[in-house]
Design an enzyme around this catalytic site. Structure first.
Site, PDB file in Angstrom:
ATOM      1  N   THR A 132       6.355   8.677   4.564  1.00  0.00           N
ATOM      2  CA  THR A 132       5.259   7.723   4.803  1.00  0.00           C
ATOM      3  C   THR A 132       5.795   6.306   5.026  1.00  0.00           C
ATOM      4  O   THR A 132       5.448   5.644   6.002  1.00  0.00           O
ATOM      5  CB  THR A 132       4.298   7.732   3.593  1.00  0.00           C
ATOM      6  OG1 THR A 132       3.900   9.082   3.359  1.00  0.00           O
ATOM      7  CG2 THR A 132       3.077   6.879   3.839  1.00  0.00           C
ATOM      8  N   VAL A 133       6.650   5.851   4.120  1.00  0.00           N
ATOM      9  CA  VAL A 133       7.133   4.468   4.220  1.00  0.00           C
ATOM     10  C   VAL A 133       8.308   4.379   5.193  1.00  0.00           C
ATOM     11  O   VAL A 133       8.380   3.459   6.022  1.00  0.00           O
ATOM     12  CB  VAL A 133       7.530   3.904   2.833  1.00  0.00           C
ATOM     13  CG1 VAL A 133       7.920   2.436   2.959  1.00  0.00           C
ATOM     14  CG2 VAL A 133       6.377   4.046   1.837  1.00  0.00           C
TER      15      VAL A 133
ATOM     16  N   LYS B 109      10.035   2.688  -7.658  1.00  0.00           N
ATOM     17  CA  LYS B 109       9.715   2.163  -9.011  1.00  0.00           C
ATOM     18  C   LYS B 109      10.241   3.067 -10.115  1.00  0.00           C
ATOM     19  O   LYS B 109      10.624   2.606 -11.177  1.00  0.00           O
ATOM     20  CB  LYS B 109       8.211   1.974  -9.171  1.00  0.00           C
ATOM     21  CG  LYS B 109       7.405   3.255  -9.005  1.00  0.00           C
ATOM     22  CD  LYS B 109       6.194   3.038  -8.148  1.00  0.00           C
ATOM     23  CE  LYS B 109       5.823   4.320  -7.451  1.00  0.00           C
ATOM     24  NZ  LYS B 109       5.027   4.130  -6.283  1.00  0.00           N
TER      25      LYS B 109
ATOM     26  N   VAL C  88       6.661  -2.649  -6.465  1.00  0.00           N
ATOM     27  CA  VAL C  88       5.527  -3.055  -7.311  1.00  0.00           C
ATOM     28  C   VAL C  88       4.465  -3.739  -6.458  1.00  0.00           C
ATOM     29  O   VAL C  88       4.761  -4.696  -5.742  1.00  0.00           O
ATOM     30  CB  VAL C  88       5.977  -4.030  -8.432  1.00  0.00           C
ATOM     31  CG1 VAL C  88       4.789  -4.402  -9.314  1.00  0.00           C
ATOM     32  CG2 VAL C  88       7.087  -3.424  -9.263  1.00  0.00           C
TER      33      VAL C  88
ATOM     34  N   GLY D 151       2.901  -3.008  -3.781  1.00  0.00           N
ATOM     35  CA  GLY D 151       2.964  -2.922  -2.326  1.00  0.00           C
ATOM     36  C   GLY D 151       3.394  -4.220  -1.680  1.00  0.00           C
ATOM     37  O   GLY D 151       4.493  -4.720  -1.917  1.00  0.00           O
TER      38      GLY D 151
ATOM     39  N   GLY E  85      -7.302   9.813   1.356  1.00  0.00           N
ATOM     40  CA  GLY E  85      -5.862   9.577   1.370  1.00  0.00           C
ATOM     41  C   GLY E  85      -5.410   8.517   0.373  1.00  0.00           C
ATOM     42  O   GLY E  85      -4.263   8.076   0.398  1.00  0.00           O
TER      43      GLY E  85
ATOM     44  N   GLU F 292      -2.923  11.320  -4.084  1.00  0.00           N
ATOM     45  CA  GLU F 292      -2.109  12.474  -3.685  1.00  0.00           C
ATOM     46  C   GLU F 292      -2.838  13.759  -4.082  1.00  0.00           C
ATOM     47  O   GLU F 292      -3.726  13.735  -4.941  1.00  0.00           O
ATOM     48  CB  GLU F 292      -0.787  12.454  -4.464  1.00  0.00           C
ATOM     49  CG  GLU F 292      -0.045  11.156  -4.398  1.00  0.00           C
ATOM     50  CD  GLU F 292       1.027  11.160  -3.340  1.00  0.00           C
ATOM     51  OE1 GLU F 292       1.548  12.248  -3.044  1.00  0.00           O
ATOM     52  OE2 GLU F 292       1.301  10.078  -2.785  1.00  0.00           O
TER      53      GLU F 292
ATOM     54  N   LYS G  82       5.783   0.340 -12.967  1.00  0.00           N
ATOM     55  CA  LYS G  82       5.714  -0.976 -12.323  1.00  0.00           C
ATOM     56  C   LYS G  82       5.681  -2.086 -13.366  1.00  0.00           C
ATOM     57  O   LYS G  82       6.306  -3.132 -13.191  1.00  0.00           O
ATOM     58  CB  LYS G  82       4.477  -1.033 -11.430  1.00  0.00           C
ATOM     59  CG  LYS G  82       4.586  -0.068 -10.250  1.00  0.00           C
ATOM     60  CD  LYS G  82       3.243   0.127  -9.592  1.00  0.00           C
ATOM     61  CE  LYS G  82       3.327   1.047  -8.391  1.00  0.00           C
ATOM     62  NZ  LYS G  82       1.988   1.425  -7.902  1.00  0.00           N
TER      63      LYS G  82
ATOM     64  N   GLY H  70       0.502   2.198   0.844  1.00  0.00           N
ATOM     65  CA  GLY H  70       0.322   2.529   2.254  1.00  0.00           C
ATOM     66  C   GLY H  70       1.631   2.333   2.983  1.00  0.00           C
ATOM     67  O   GLY H  70       2.419   1.439   2.637  1.00  0.00           O
TER      68      GLY H  70
HETATM   69  N1  LIG Z   1       3.676   5.861   0.051  1.00  0.00           N
HETATM   70  C1  LIG Z   1       3.385   4.650  -0.407  1.00  0.00           C
HETATM   71  O1  LIG Z   1       2.307   4.099  -0.128  1.00  0.00           O
HETATM   72  C2  LIG Z   1       4.374   3.907  -1.269  1.00  0.00           C
HETATM   73  C3  LIG Z   1       4.025   2.618  -1.767  1.00  0.00           C
HETATM   74  C4  LIG Z   1       4.950   1.903  -2.522  1.00  0.00           C
HETATM   75  C5  LIG Z   1       6.179   2.468  -2.805  1.00  0.00           C
HETATM   76  N2  LIG Z   1       6.485   3.732  -2.326  1.00  0.00           N
HETATM   77  C6  LIG Z   1       7.800   4.271  -2.654  1.00  0.00           C
HETATM   78  O2  LIG Z   1       8.538   4.455  -1.452  1.00  0.00           O
HETATM   79  C7  LIG Z   1       9.400   5.581  -1.601  1.00  0.00           C
HETATM   80  C8  LIG Z   1       9.134   6.578  -0.470  1.00  0.00           C
HETATM   81  O3  LIG Z   1       7.788   7.029  -0.575  1.00  0.00           O
HETATM   82  P1  LIG Z   1       7.093   7.879   0.602  1.00  0.00           P
HETATM   83  O4  LIG Z   1       5.639   7.907   0.277  1.00  0.00           O
HETATM   84  O5  LIG Z   1       7.535   7.385   1.939  1.00  0.00           O
HETATM   85  O6  LIG Z   1       7.718   9.337   0.327  1.00  0.00           O
HETATM   86  P2  LIG Z   1       7.658  10.633   1.238  1.00  0.00           P
HETATM   87  O7  LIG Z   1       6.609  10.473   2.286  1.00  0.00           O
HETATM   88  O8  LIG Z   1       7.627  11.790   0.333  1.00  0.00           O
HETATM   89  O9  LIG Z   1       9.071  10.619   2.003  1.00  0.00           O
HETATM   90  C9  LIG Z   1      10.280  10.866   1.337  1.00  0.00           C
HETATM   91  C10 LIG Z   1      11.404  10.968   2.371  1.00  0.00           C
HETATM   92  O10 LIG Z   1      12.622  11.142   1.631  1.00  0.00           O
HETATM   93  C11 LIG Z   1      13.300  12.285   2.137  1.00  0.00           C
HETATM   94  N3  LIG Z   1      14.016  12.993   1.073  1.00  0.00           N
HETATM   95  C12 LIG Z   1      13.492  13.576  -0.036  1.00  0.00           C
HETATM   96  N4  LIG Z   1      14.476  14.136  -0.762  1.00  0.00           N
HETATM   97  C13 LIG Z   1      15.623  13.911  -0.089  1.00  0.00           C
HETATM   98  C14 LIG Z   1      16.983  14.251  -0.311  1.00  0.00           C
HETATM   99  N5  LIG Z   1      17.334  14.966  -1.383  1.00  0.00           N
HETATM  100  N6  LIG Z   1      17.902  13.849   0.575  1.00  0.00           N
HETATM  101  C15 LIG Z   1      17.544  13.157   1.683  1.00  0.00           C
HETATM  102  N7  LIG Z   1      16.278  12.791   1.954  1.00  0.00           N
HETATM  103  C16 LIG Z   1      15.326  13.177   1.079  1.00  0.00           C
HETATM  104  C17 LIG Z   1      12.222  13.180   2.707  1.00  0.00           C
HETATM  105  O11 LIG Z   1      12.862  14.021   3.632  1.00  0.00           O
HETATM  106  P3  LIG Z   1      12.126  15.235   4.376  1.00  0.00           P
HETATM  107  O12 LIG Z   1      11.389  14.540   5.480  1.00  0.00           O
HETATM  108  O13 LIG Z   1      13.250  16.081   4.858  1.00  0.00           O
HETATM  109  O14 LIG Z   1      11.250  15.878   3.354  1.00  0.00           O
HETATM  110  C18 LIG Z   1      11.276  12.148   3.315  1.00  0.00           C
HETATM  111  O15 LIG Z   1      11.720  11.785   4.607  1.00  0.00           O
HETATM  112  C19 LIG Z   1       9.153   6.132  -3.013  1.00  0.00           C
HETATM  113  O16 LIG Z   1      10.089   5.573  -3.903  1.00  0.00           O
HETATM  114  C20 LIG Z   1       7.759   5.622  -3.322  1.00  0.00           C
HETATM  115  O17 LIG Z   1       7.543   5.497  -4.713  1.00  0.00           O
HETATM  116  C21 LIG Z   1       5.604   4.447  -1.575  1.00  0.00           C
END
Ligand SMILES: NC(=O)c1ccc[n+]([C@@H]2O[C@H](COP(=O)([O-])OP(=O)(O)OC[C@H]3O[C@@H](n4cnc5c(N)ncnc54)[C@H](OP(=O)(O)O)[C@@H]3O)[C@@H](O)[C@H]2O)c1
Length: 410
Positions: free
Chosen positions: A17-18, A93, A120, A122, A175, A178, A193, A290
């Site tokens: 996502t990010v 986090k 923290v 966003g 959305g 989760e 956080k 997001g």
């Molecule tokens: N989503 C939000 O709104 C949000 C907001 C603030 C902070 N964050 C933080 O940002 C970070 C990413 O979140 P996200 O929502 O983008 O997560 P996500 O959509 O689950 O994406 C995770 C990515 O990491 C890859 N990955 C997972 N395990 C791996 C491994 N062992 N080796 C290599 N790559 C690996 C996944 O690969 P595959 O594509 O192969 O599965 C995927 O591309 C997290 O720390 C989250 O807490 C997210």
């Protein structure tokens, strides 16, 4: 700033996502960044579970962005990147709230930056404000709405009078939550956080395990309706404060009066209030999560890393974590409607030093309820009173106690 034709190479770990939003944003904003800092950022390699090789990406990068999430392998990659002399930007986090001290020590040893604004609240620039703008302020307290999912659920329960389960389903459909919302609704995400914010605000190590947290799963539409009558709205509030020479860091549902700066923060938004003698109080708010929003915070960190230097948190003496703190409370009691009920409850509250600030009585017979707001008292004394009241024979259910943030804001 002198321009260079060499690109600034970003190794991107994670493309979810990010990560995917970050890649898009870098492509869109590269020209503007180059115009500001003199070097054009580009993604030089991407690692996912099925794509890329970490060693090659590290070799070909000037900076690593970690957007994998979780502890391993994110921790190992971040450590290896910093030991290889690369700046690191992360939005993780969980990693920072559990391994922050180790990571910051390695950043200092290797004279690289570890930046984490996206971890923290966003896009709300609270990390930067604590680390830089308020570096000289003696922060007394932080209150935060740092989880957009729970804030959306509570806002909808209050607005539409729906149950927790209905509001959660709605959040999932939109959305905002989760499929597995456990980390959000139990308060664990907010606790991570708050550990990070407390670490920065008080310059003392704070581990996620030291944060006491409670979620919103037990909140009823009923509580929201009664509280509304008393002029209160419910939020999942993270608190980090100085108490008796130590600190207290906790997350729990809390009622707020309408004048509180966090009371009007609704929907999937985040907000953080910082209090200090020098600044009185400031509040920052904005979208809490997001892909594009978090990617924007990550790119802001990358740009900051391109313009050296920024400070990495110093290791300082640990402050004790205080367990029992003073809080005002909302108390909801379902009672049999008969003479002497209120007197017995008031006697128990009085024994524990609790005094009633406001009070609502509703219903008759089997439907009678007493709802009150108590002036601040030690939590241990409130819970002792709740246990004693719960044993009275006219109680039809266990009393429900929810904290109230009872601060004056004008
Ligand atoms: N989503 C939000 O709104 C949000 C907001 C603030 C902070 N964050 C933080 O940002 C970070 C990413 O979140 P996200 O929502 O983008 O997560 P996500 O959509 O689950 O994406 C995770 C990515 O990491 C890859 N990955 C997972 N395990 C791996 C491994 N062992 N080796 C290599 N790559 C690996 C996944 O690969 P595959 O594509 O192969 O599965 C995927 O591309 C997290 O720390 C989250 O807490 C997210």
């Amino acid at each position: 700033m002198a321009a260079t034709s060499e690109p600034f190479r970003i190794g991107l770990l994670g493309h979810g996502t990010v990560g995917a939003a970050f890649e898009t944003l870098v492509a869109e904003r590269a020209g503007a960044v180059a115009a500001t800092v003199g070097q054009r950022p580009e993604i030089s390699g991407v690692l996912t579970r099925s794509r890329g090789d970490f060693d090659e990406i590290l070799e070909g990068s000037d900076l690593i962005v970690e957007l994998i999430g979780g502890i391993e392998p994110a921790r190992e990659y971040v450590l290896r990147a910093m030991r290889a002399g690369r700046h690191v930007v992360s939005a993780n986090k969980q990693l920072l709230s559990q391994y922050g001290e180790e990571l910051w020590a390695v950043a200092r040893e290797n004279e690289v930056q570890l930046r984490f604004e996206g971890a923290v609240a966003g896009v709300v620039p609270v990390i930067r404000v604590l680390q830089e703008s308020l570096a000289a302020a003696h922060v007394e307290r932080i209150h935060g709405i740092v989880n957009g999912t729970t804030n959306y659920i509570l806002s909808e329960m209050a607005r539409a009078g729906i149950s927790y389960e209905q509001a959660l389903l709605q959040a999932q459909e939109l959305g905002y939550a989760e499929a597995d919302p456990t980390d959000d609704v139990t308060g664990r995400d907010a606790a991570a956080k708050m550990a990070i914010l407390a670490r920065l605000a008080f310059s003392t190590p704070v581990h996620l395990d030291q944060v006491v947290y409670e979620g919103i799963e037990h909140i009823t539409a009923d509580d929201m309706a009664y509280a509304d009558e008393l002029g209160l709205g419910l939020k999942l509030i993270g608190t980090a404060e100085r108490v008796d020479g130590g600190i207290s860091v906790r997350v729990h549902p809390a009622f707020l009066y309408g004048e509180h700066p966090l009371a009007t923060v609704n929907g999937p938004f985040n907000a953080v209030t910082v209090e200090s003698d020098a600044i009185t109080e400031i509040t920052m708010s904005g979208p809490g999560a997001g892909g594009p929003q978090t990617a924007s915070a990550v790119l802001g960190d990358v740009i900051s890393a391109m313009i050296p230097p920024a400070s990495t948190p110093e290791t300082t003496q640990a402050l004790p974590v205080v367990g029992d703190v003073v809080s005002a409370f909302y108390l909801h009691m379902e009672v049999a409607d008969r003479p002497g009920v209120l007197a017995q409850i008031a006697e128990i509250l009085g024994m524990q030093g609790a005094s009633i600030k406001s009070f609502v009585q509703r219903g008759l017979g089997d439907n009678a309820r007493l709802v009150m707001v108590l002036h601040p008292l030690l939590e241990s004394r409130l819970y002792a009173a709740v246990r004693m009241i719960g044993q009275l024979d006219f109680m039809r259910a266990a009393p429900r106690a929810i904290r109230v943030i009872d601060e004056e804001f004008s």
